[in-house]
Motif scaffolding. Structure first.
Motif, PDB file in Angstrom:
ATOM      1  N   MET A  76       0.860  -1.203   0.000  1.00  0.00           N
ATOM      2  CA  MET A  76       0.000   0.000   0.000  1.00  0.00           C
ATOM      3  C   MET A  76       0.890   1.245   0.000  1.00  0.00           C
ATOM      4  O   MET A  76       1.864   1.308   0.740  1.00  0.00           O
ATOM      5  N   ALA A  77       0.578   2.196  -0.842  1.00  0.00           N
ATOM      6  CA  ALA A  77       1.372   3.433  -0.904  1.00  0.00           C
ATOM      7  C   ALA A  77       1.361   4.139   0.439  1.00  0.00           C
ATOM      8  O   ALA A  77       0.343   4.175   1.126  1.00  0.00           O
ATOM      9  N   LYS A  78       2.486   4.716   0.786  1.00  0.00           N
ATOM     10  CA  LYS A  78       2.636   5.355   2.096  1.00  0.00           C
ATOM     11  C   LYS A  78       1.648   6.486   2.280  1.00  0.00           C
ATOM     12  O   LYS A  78       1.148   6.725   3.383  1.00  0.00           O
ATOM     13  N   ASN A  79       1.359   7.207   1.202  1.00  0.00           N
ATOM     14  CA  ASN A  79       0.497   8.377   1.315  1.00  0.00           C
ATOM     15  C   ASN A  79      -0.891   8.127   0.732  1.00  0.00           C
ATOM     16  O   ASN A  79      -1.521   9.013   0.171  1.00  0.00           O
ATOM     17  N   SER A  80      -1.411   6.930   0.844  1.00  0.00           N
ATOM     18  CA  SER A  80      -2.724   6.624   0.277  1.00  0.00           C
ATOM     19  C   SER A  80      -3.863   7.051   1.186  1.00  0.00           C
ATOM     20  O   SER A  80      -5.012   7.121   0.755  1.00  0.00           O
ATOM     21  N   PHE A  81      -3.575   7.314   2.440  1.00  0.00           N
ATOM     22  CA  PHE A  81      -4.593   7.791   3.372  1.00  0.00           C
ATOM     23  C   PHE A  81      -3.920   8.654   4.428  1.00  0.00           C
ATOM     24  O   PHE A  81      -2.691   8.676   4.560  1.00  0.00           O
ATOM     25  N   LEU A  82      -4.735   9.381   5.190  1.00  0.00           N
ATOM     26  CA  LEU A  82      -4.198  10.287   6.195  1.00  0.00           C
ATOM     27  C   LEU A  82      -5.098  10.273   7.417  1.00  0.00           C
ATOM     28  O   LEU A  82      -6.330  10.299   7.305  1.00  0.00           O
ATOM     29  N   ILE A  83      -4.482  10.234   8.592  1.00  0.00           N
ATOM     30  CA  ILE A  83      -5.192  10.370   9.865  1.00  0.00           C
ATOM     31  C   ILE A  83      -4.741  11.683  10.474  1.00  0.00           C
ATOM     32  O   ILE A  83      -3.549  11.925  10.661  1.00  0.00           O
ATOM     33  N   LEU A  84      -5.690  12.573  10.761  1.00  0.00           N
ATOM     34  CA  LEU A  84      -5.365  13.957  11.067  1.00  0.00           C
ATOM     35  C   LEU A  84      -5.040  14.217  12.520  1.00  0.00           C
ATOM     36  O   LEU A  84      -4.422  15.229  12.840  1.00  0.00           O
ATOM     37  N   HIS A  85      -5.450  13.345  13.433  1.00  0.00           N
ATOM     38  CA  HIS A  85      -5.250  13.582  14.860  1.00  0.00           C
ATOM     39  C   HIS A  85      -5.172  12.227  15.575  1.00  0.00           C
ATOM     40  O   HIS A  85      -5.863  11.271  15.168  1.00  0.00           O
ATOM     41  N   PRO A  86      -4.361  12.109  16.622  1.00  0.00           N
ATOM     42  CA  PRO A  86      -4.244  10.825  17.323  1.00  0.00           C
ATOM     43  C   PRO A  86      -5.573  10.283  17.854  1.00  0.00           C
ATOM     44  O   PRO A  86      -5.736   9.066  18.000  1.00  0.00           O
ATOM     45  N   LYS A  87      -6.541  11.175  18.132  1.00  0.00           N
ATOM     46  CA  LYS A  87      -7.836  10.739  18.651  1.00  0.00           C
ATOM     47  C   LYS A  87      -8.802  10.278  17.563  1.00  0.00           C
ATOM     48  O   LYS A  87      -9.874   9.742  17.869  1.00  0.00           O
ATOM     49  N   ASP A  88      -8.435  10.468  16.300  1.00  0.00           N
ATOM     50  CA  ASP A  88      -9.384  10.217  15.215  1.00  0.00           C
ATOM     51  C   ASP A  88      -9.676   8.735  15.032  1.00  0.00           C
ATOM     52  O   ASP A  88      -8.764   7.878  15.139  1.00  0.00           O
ATOM     53  N   ASN A  89     -10.918   8.437  14.714  1.00  0.00           N
ATOM     54  CA  ASN A  89     -11.302   7.076  14.340  1.00  0.00           C
ATOM     55  C   ASN A  89     -11.789   7.008  12.898  1.00  0.00           C
ATOM     56  O   ASN A  89     -12.424   6.050  12.486  1.00  0.00           O
ATOM     57  N   LEU A  90     -11.482   8.071  12.121  1.00  0.00           N
ATOM     58  CA  LEU A  90     -11.719   8.114  10.681  1.00  0.00           C
ATOM     59  C   LEU A  90     -10.411   8.432   9.970  1.00  0.00           C
ATOM     60  O   LEU A  90      -9.561   9.142  10.505  1.00  0.00           O
ATOM     61  N   ALA A  91     -10.254   7.912   8.768  1.00  0.00           N
ATOM     62  CA  ALA A  91      -9.103   8.238   7.930  1.00  0.00           C
ATOM     63  C   ALA A  91      -9.599   8.829   6.621  1.00  0.00           C
ATOM     64  O   ALA A  91     -10.708   8.530   6.162  1.00  0.00           O
ATOM     65  N   VAL A  92      -8.766   9.675   5.996  1.00  0.00           N
ATOM     66  CA  VAL A  92      -9.104  10.330   4.741  1.00  0.00           C
ATOM     67  C   VAL A  92      -8.334   9.660   3.610  1.00  0.00           C
ATOM     68  O   VAL A  92      -7.112   9.478   3.700  1.00  0.00           O
ATOM     69  N   ALA A  93      -9.033   9.306   2.531  1.00  0.00           N
ATOM     70  CA  ALA A  93      -8.377   8.695   1.372  1.00  0.00           C
ATOM     71  C   ALA A  93      -7.665   9.765   0.556  1.00  0.00           C
ATOM     72  O   ALA A  93      -8.271  10.757   0.165  1.00  0.00           O
ATOM     73  N   LEU A  94      -6.377   9.574   0.314  1.00  0.00           N
ATOM     74  CA  LEU A  94      -5.591  10.497  -0.510  1.00  0.00           C
ATOM     75  C   LEU A  94      -5.535  10.057  -1.970  1.00  0.00           C
ATOM     76  O   LEU A  94      -4.910  10.725  -2.804  1.00  0.00           O
ATOM     77  N   GLU A  95      -6.185   8.944  -2.262  1.00  0.00           N
ATOM     78  CA  GLU A  95      -6.337   8.455  -3.624  1.00  0.00           C
ATOM     79  C   GLU A  95      -7.560   7.549  -3.640  1.00  0.00           C
ATOM     80  O   GLU A  95      -8.100   7.218  -2.575  1.00  0.00           O
ATOM     81  N   ASN A  96      -8.036   7.177  -4.801  1.00  0.00           N
ATOM     82  CA  ASN A  96      -9.157   6.251  -4.863  1.00  0.00           C
ATOM     83  C   ASN A  96      -8.711   4.883  -4.353  1.00  0.00           C
ATOM     84  O   ASN A  96      -7.745   4.304  -4.869  1.00  0.00           O
ATOM     85  N   LEU A  97      -9.396   4.381  -3.333  1.00  0.00           N
ATOM     86  CA  LEU A  97      -9.047   3.103  -2.711  1.00  0.00           C
ATOM     87  C   LEU A  97     -10.085   2.046  -3.095  1.00  0.00           C
ATOM     88  O   LEU A  97     -11.272   2.339  -3.204  1.00  0.00           O
ATOM     89  N   LYS A  98      -9.642   0.818  -3.279  1.00  0.00           N
ATOM     90  CA  LYS A  98     -10.495  -0.254  -3.769  1.00  0.00           C
ATOM     91  C   LYS A  98     -10.962  -1.176  -2.639  1.00  0.00           C
ATOM     92  O   LYS A  98     -10.223  -1.436  -1.682  1.00  0.00           O
ATOM     93  N   GLN A  99     -12.182  -1.654  -2.784  1.00  0.00           N
ATOM     94  CA  GLN A  99     -12.697  -2.668  -1.872  1.00  0.00           C
ATOM     95  C   GLN A  99     -11.756  -3.867  -1.866  1.00  0.00           C
ATOM     96  O   GLN A  99     -11.287  -4.314  -2.912  1.00  0.00           O
ATOM     97  N   GLY A 100     -11.439  -4.353  -0.650  1.00  0.00           N
ATOM     98  CA  GLY A 100     -10.543  -5.493  -0.516  1.00  0.00           C
ATOM     99  C   GLY A 100      -9.097  -5.115  -0.284  1.00  0.00           C
ATOM    100  O   GLY A 100      -8.287  -5.980   0.104  1.00  0.00           O
ATOM    101  N   GLN A 101      -8.740  -3.853  -0.519  1.00  0.00           N
ATOM    102  CA  GLN A 101      -7.368  -3.429  -0.252  1.00  0.00           C
ATOM    103  C   GLN A 101      -7.090  -3.487   1.250  1.00  0.00           C
ATOM    104  O   GLN A 101      -7.963  -3.213   2.080  1.00  0.00           O
ATOM    105  N   VAL A 102      -5.862  -3.818   1.575  1.00  0.00           N
ATOM    106  CA  VAL A 102      -5.440  -3.899   2.971  1.00  0.00           C
ATOM    107  C   VAL A 102      -4.734  -2.598   3.356  1.00  0.00           C
ATOM    108  O   VAL A 102      -3.832  -2.139   2.648  1.00  0.00           O
ATOM    109  N   ILE A 103      -5.181  -2.008   4.446  1.00  0.00           N
ATOM    110  CA  ILE A 103      -4.625  -0.754   4.945  1.00  0.00           C
ATOM    111  C   ILE A 103      -3.822  -1.041   6.202  1.00  0.00           C
ATOM    112  O   ILE A 103      -4.336  -1.645   7.150  1.00  0.00           O
ATOM    113  N   GLU A 104      -2.584  -0.613   6.200  1.00  0.00           N
ATOM    114  CA  GLU A 104      -1.719  -0.789   7.368  1.00  0.00           C
ATOM    115  C   GLU A 104      -1.618   0.540   8.102  1.00  0.00           C
ATOM    116  O   GLU A 104      -1.228   1.552   7.530  1.00  0.00           O
ATOM    117  N   HIS A 105      -1.999   0.518   9.387  1.00  0.00           N
ATOM    118  CA  HIS A 105      -1.935   1.721  10.219  1.00  0.00           C
ATOM    119  C   HIS A 105      -1.312   1.348  11.554  1.00  0.00           C
ATOM    120  O   HIS A 105      -1.967   0.798  12.437  1.00  0.00           O
TER     121      HIS A 105
END
Length: 550
Positions: A1-30
């Motif tokens: 997964m690309a390093k900059n494919s998503f962004l979490i804006l604050h340590p308390k956040d439970n939502l992430a923002v997609a920095l590119e179009n992400l596909k169903q089934g892709q694995v996100i490492e956080h």
């Protein structure tokens, strides 16, 4: 997964923002977490970092921005179908807020070239205004604008006239409708000023509006006070005022507000049609006084002024899911730098502070300032509810399509334009800025109404964040358009002044981008660079009638 494919804006956040179009089934490492996306997640939209049972609160920027309408699984996309607006409740002010330190050393001792006024203000432009007290005078304004632009060239549409002339010739020579529609484009220039007779006059501006009579007494008073602010404005050299005579917004009302604002040292010419008689005589007198005013305005010259004389309004419009990540925080950096340098910044759009009231309250300098803000917010929401709506309905279809699906999401990002400084004053519309530091101004979220108010409050520059692109400008104050992403900057180069997409791509830091944006502001303030809205002749002026406008 690309390093900059998503962004979490604050340590308390439970939502992430997609920095590119992400596909169903892709694995996100956080960090130590690994999750699989259950849906396609479009660029700028959000996905869940944890399971949300129905009614659970979602967090972004470290604050509540939504409530689950149903059970939402980890990796599921956040949509209008499964999420609604939710935010922190208002709170009571408590002391103790400390603004983070701001390093403005790079700009200490810098200046801009401005127009020094007798009341101590400094303009970034030197404009002569023609103002009607009532909409009945708009036709006379149109005549004056046509006459002066044709003779003096303050606005140049010659290339468009050339294009129309060429189409006319095609039609005369037998061209069909399809031939006309498919003909080659010939017009690429903009409506930039070509005034040569008065080189120190930046603009001759005509403030068309639809108010002044037929409305409430409050409407008339608000208009008079707003126009008084435009006359006091540091970018205004003088004014020609047209009146019918019988309207609600009387010259005496305008003069009373000018007295309150201590308007001095500017030539003002007043013409009342019902006293003068014929339209021809009215226009003849207005031409003479306006020409005489241009001669006087031309005597002003730019000279060095400290950056503390800048009053920067901050605004956003046609926002997207990146606005709160790039362009708004970059504008917030400029706001903090200007405050540190002794200037003023003005954050408006109260419907777009709905959901982050707690942050605004705690940043106020004292309890009285906080209570003023609380009172204005409660009255605004009460007025909206009385009209059968709510400030939570503020996001537009364009906002929602590009990732801002609740008002709290939009507000949490919009508030970033105000940086982190302590709030020194809170003004109701149509107020005039009196304090250095960060100010709040009660305006609608409507772009043009808010920019109209910011200029009327004395802002000599406006920084305008946009994710989707908008041509909005102002007749008195340069409006600098700041894009949240490079795609819109490339697609709409005629309206975008500054691109902060470099923050999204990681090419530049927020701090470096903010400093570059302030340097651009200095260039625009000095007149060495024109804003794109000025080049286009985009002179939007819409006073706010104090009804519900989100």
């Amino acid at each position: 997964m690309a390093k900059n494919s998503f962004l979490i804006l604050h340590p308390k956040d439970n939502l992430a923002v997609a920095l590119e179009n992400l596909k169903q089934g892709q694995v996100i490492e956080h960090g130590e977490q690994s999750l699989t996306l259950l849906d396609n997640v479009k660029l700028k939209h959000k996905f869940a970092l944890c399971d949300f049972p129905k009614d659970a609160i979602m967090t972004q920027y470290g604050v509540p921005v939504g409530r689950a309408l149903m059970d939402i699984k980890t990796g599921q996309a956040i949509t209008v179908e499964n999420t609604e607006h939710s935010s922190d409740d208002m709170c009571n002010w408590m002391p103790g807020y400390q603004a983070p330190p701001t390093d403005a050393s790079h700009f200490e001792g810098q200046s801009f070239k401005g127009y020094h006024r007798k009341d101590g203000q400094v303009g970034t432009r030197n404009n002569w205004l023609v103002i009607p007290l009532v909409f009945c005078e708009n036709n006379n304004l149109m005549t004056l604008r046509e006459v002066f632009n044709r003779e003096l060239g303050f606005t140049d549409h010659s290339s468009y006239q050339t294009e129309l002339r060429q189409l006319t010739e095609l039609y005369k020579n037998g061209a069909s409708v399809d031939d006309i529609l498919n003909s080659a484009e010939t017009s690429t220039s903009t409506a930039k000023s070509s005034n040569n007779l008065f080189p120190n006059v930046d603009g001759l501006k005509f403030l068309f509006h639809n108010m002044g009579c037929g409305g409430t007494n409050e409407d008339s008073q608000v208009l008079a006070k707003l126009l008084a602010g435009y006359i006091k404005h540091p970018n205004t050299a003088g004014v020609t005022v047209l009146s019918l005579g019988c309207q609600k917004t009387q010259m005496g009302l305008l003069e009373s507000y000018m007295e309150q604002l201590e308007v001095t040292g500017k030539p003002i010419y007043f013409h009342e049609q019902q006293k003068i008689g014929t339209e021809k005589e009215l226009i003849s007198q207005a031409i003479k006084s306006t020409f005489a005013g241009l001669i006087q305005a031309n005597q002003n010259e730019r000279s060095d002024a400290p950056l503390s004389k800048l009053v920067i309004g901050v605004e956003c419009g046609a926002s997207d899911g990146f606005s709160g990540i790039s362009s708004n925080p970059a504008i917030g950096q400029v706001s903090d730098l200007i405050v540190k340098l002794g200037g003023a910044a003005v954050l408006s759009e109260f419907p777009e502070l709905f959901g982050v009231e707690k942050e605004m309250i705690m940043r106020c300098k004292d309890e009285n300032t906080a209570n003023t803000f609380i009172d204005l917010m409660r009255k605004y929401e009460a007025r909206a509810e009385a009209d059968g709506t709510s400030m939570s309905t503020n996001p537009s279809p364009g906002n929602i399509k590009d990732g801002l699906i609740t008002d709290a999401m939009k507000s949490a990002g919009a508030a970033k334009k105000g940086g982190t400084a302590v709030i020194q004053d809170v003004q109701d519309y149509p107020g005039y800025i009196k304090q250095t530091g960060l100010n709040l101004l009660n305006t609608p979220g409507n772009d043009v109404e808010s920019c109209t108010a910011l200029a009327g409050a004395g802002c000599n520059l406006i920084l305008f964040s946009t994710g989707l692109g908008t041509p909005t400008g102002n007749p008195v104050t340069p409006v600098i358009k700041v894009s949240s992403n490079s795609t819109v900057a490339v697609k709409m180069p005629d309206i975008i002044d500054f691109d902060t997409g470099c923050i999204i791509s990681g090419e530049k830091s927020l701090e470096e981008t903010g400093q570059n944006l302030l340097q651009h502001c200095i260039d625009v303030a000095s007149g060495t660079t024109l804003s794109k809205s000025e080049k286009l002749g985009q002179d939007d002026f819409i006073p706010w009638k104090r009804g519900t406008s989100l």
